[in-house]
Design a protein around this motif. Structure first.
Motif, PDB file in Angstrom:
ATOM      1  N   GLU A  73       6.087  13.087  -6.611  1.00 30.08           N
ATOM      2  CA  GLU A  73       7.161  14.010  -6.296  1.00 30.08           C
ATOM      3  C   GLU A  73       7.878  14.498  -7.549  1.00 30.08           C
ATOM      4  O   GLU A  73       8.249  15.664  -7.657  1.00 30.08           O
ATOM      5  N   LEU A  74       8.076  13.574  -8.512  1.00 22.84           N
ATOM      6  CA  LEU A  74       8.824  13.954  -9.716  1.00 22.84           C
ATOM      7  C   LEU A  74       7.986  14.766 -10.706  1.00 22.84           C
ATOM      8  O   LEU A  74       8.460  15.737 -11.284  1.00 22.84           O
ATOM      9  N   ASP A  75       6.707  14.342 -10.907  1.00 28.10           N
ATOM     10  CA  ASP A  75       5.891  14.946 -11.961  1.00 28.10           C
ATOM     11  C   ASP A  75       4.558  15.488 -11.460  1.00 28.10           C
ATOM     12  O   ASP A  75       3.710  15.882 -12.276  1.00 28.10           O
ATOM     13  N   ASN A  76       4.371  15.462 -10.119  1.00 27.41           N
ATOM     14  CA  ASN A  76       3.129  15.970  -9.543  1.00 27.41           C
ATOM     15  C   ASN A  76       1.904  15.282 -10.150  1.00 27.41           C
ATOM     16  O   ASN A  76       0.907  15.916 -10.492  1.00 27.41           O
ATOM     17  N   VAL A  77       1.995  13.941 -10.274  1.00 23.41           N
ATOM     18  CA  VAL A  77       0.892  13.171 -10.829  1.00 23.41           C
ATOM     19  C   VAL A  77       0.759  11.886 -10.012  1.00 23.41           C
ATOM     20  O   VAL A  77       1.747  11.262  -9.630  1.00 23.41           O
ATOM     21  N   ASP A 126      14.265  15.891 -15.574  1.00 22.84           N
ATOM     22  CA  ASP A 126      15.662  15.498 -15.658  1.00 22.84           C
ATOM     23  C   ASP A 126      16.122  15.063 -14.262  1.00 22.84           C
ATOM     24  O   ASP A 126      16.145  15.870 -13.316  1.00 22.84           O
ATOM     25  N   LEU A 127      16.464  13.791 -14.121  1.00 16.50           N
ATOM     26  CA  LEU A 127      16.842  13.263 -12.812  1.00 16.50           C
ATOM     27  C   LEU A 127      18.074  13.955 -12.239  1.00 16.50           C
ATOM     28  O   LEU A 127      18.251  13.991 -11.012  1.00 16.50           O
ATOM     29  N   GLU A 162      21.001   8.247 -20.384  1.00 14.38           N
ATOM     30  CA  GLU A 162      19.735   8.519 -21.067  1.00 14.38           C
ATOM     31  C   GLU A 162      19.711   7.780 -22.404  1.00 14.38           C
ATOM     32  O   GLU A 162      20.731   7.665 -23.081  1.00 14.38           O
ATOM     33  N   GLU A 163      18.529   7.268 -22.762  1.00 22.37           N
ATOM     34  CA  GLU A 163      18.349   6.567 -24.023  1.00 22.37           C
ATOM     35  C   GLU A 163      16.988   6.941 -24.599  1.00 22.37           C
ATOM     36  O   GLU A 163      15.987   6.941 -23.875  1.00 22.37           O
TER      37      GLU A 163
END
Length: 404
Positions: free
Chosen positions: A270-274, A390-391, A360-361
């Motif tokens: 869902e996030l990266d289509n992978v 980016d969440l 973020e880190e």
């Protein structure tokens, strides 16, 4: 001073089931043993060594030590023997125990006030013991309260079990109760004994002890249960999981490589289509968190490298517990690797949620690690994500993971 009895291979041992500081009750108990044909021959601490014997009527008398590590005067032993009394041994390191089988023999102590004078050392010893043990008891109570107040809810959820959450408090409270009751009984019995003798009142003999016997059996049973539960907790906590979620159930279907549909987890698809190349999922339930999931996904992403998403989902028993967990998770990296320098999460506006926090880190590989915490009602979702998305732009998808 050697006793006038000796142990043999036929001897057996009983623990004194009542407080040794209830002198008249202990004397009555020893007399009942002799009446049943169990002859006391020596003592080891508060345990009595017995030999099979013909049932007989005997008298037993306890006399306190008058000083620490007292040694009996041989003349005193000889005088008592001439009166029909013989030494059995030392009980609890504080009493001399004498036995007489002659019903016509005179009593050892005839004046209660004079008898009370002999208890001065024992009184001082009991005051010191009560104060010292009372301070230890208070220290243990303080340690228990401190531990509870400083307990990490996240650590408890990840490493705890049903047995830990239900039995561990019972073990701690029962141990304090057993120690406290025993300390109180010994102090009370010593004070009553000394006050009675100084008032010139002879000790009640024989003295009923069945109630104390039942209380002693209850304390013994409670102690046995406490140690058994403590042993069970210790053995159970020896196991662990690579995810850090102890006592969790692996729910990943090895044939399909998928978790059950009810699993609450962020998907790289869902996030990266992978599609993930590696996937793990675990489920856990506790009294304060009836439903919990931990999942990890890894996948190679062209022109970026490896992406990862680790999700920890908690459905807490109450919304108050969810708020407490959220406050802890947002202090540092959403609860992931919180042994590193703290990176607090900042609030982000997200419609439909009671709260969304993000940080973020930069990682050593030059990519960004993102940490997020979401709360809706009693549900808390913690996320560690390493990837290009980016969440903060995916609040709609993340919100949909939590039940309205």
């Amino acid at each position: 001073m050697r006793t006038e009895n000796s142990r043999s291979q036929n001897s057996f041992r009983r623990s004194c089931p009542i407080s040794i500081y209830d002198v008249a009750a202990v004397e009555t108990w020893l007399e009942d043993l002799a009446r049943r044909g169990e002859a006391p021959v020596s003592f080891t601490g508060s345990r009595v060594d017995l030999l099979p014997d013909a049932p007989r009527e005997s008298r037993f008398r306890l006399q306190p030590f008058r000083r620490r590590k007292e040694v009996l005067d041989p003349e005193r032993v000889a005088a008592y023997r001439s009166m029909g009394w013989r030494l059995v041994g030392k009980l609890g390191g504080v009493f001399w125990v004498w036995r007489c089988d002659d019903p016509d023999a005179p009593e050892l102590d005839t004046d209660p006030v004079v008898q009370g004078e002999g208890y001065r050392y024992l009184k001082r010893r009991m005051i010191f013991r009560t104060v010292a043990c009372g301070l230890v008891w208070l220290a243990l109570l303080g340690l228990l309260v401190f531990t509870v107040l400083n307990l990490s809810l996240r650590t408890l959820l990840r490493q705890g079990s049903w047995l830990t959450l239900t039995a561990a408090p019972l073990v701690a409270v029962s141990l304090l109760a057993v120690l406290g009751v025993q300390l109180w009984l010994d102090a009370r019995n010593t004070w009553r004994l000394w006050r009675t003798l100084w008032a010139g009142v002879p000790l009640e003999r024989p003295k009923p002890y069945r109630r104390q016997l039942r209380l002693g059996q209850l304390v013994y049973a409670a102690t046995l249960v406490v140690y058994t539960l403590n042993l069970m907790i210790s053995f159970q906590n020896m196991g662990g999981s690579p995810s850090g979620w102890n006592h969790a159930e692996d729910i990943l279907d090895r044939q399909t490589g998928q978790a059950p549909a009810e699993t609450v987890a962020v998907s790289l698809a869902e996030l990266d289509n992978v599609e993930p190349s590696w996937f793990s999922a675990e489920r856990k339930s506790l009294p304060i968190a009836p439903e919990m999931y931990d999942s990890r996904q890894y996948a190679p992403l062209p022109e970026y490298g490896q992406v990862r998403a680790e999700t920890a989902y908690y459905r807490m028993l109450t919304e108050g517990l969810a708020r407490a967990l959220t406050a802890e998770l947002t202090e540092n990296r959403a609860g992931f690797y919180d042994n590193l320098p703290a990176i607090p999460l900042e609030p982000v506006e997200a419609p439909g949620l009671d709260g969304f926090w993000w940080a973020e880190e930069m990682s050593g590989a030059g990519n960004a690690d993102q940490f997020a915490v979401l709360r809706r009602g009693a549900q808390v979702l913690a996320l560690w994500y390493s990837g290009p998305t980016d969440l903060r732009t995916e609040t709609g998808y993340l919100t949909a993971l939590l039940d309205p």
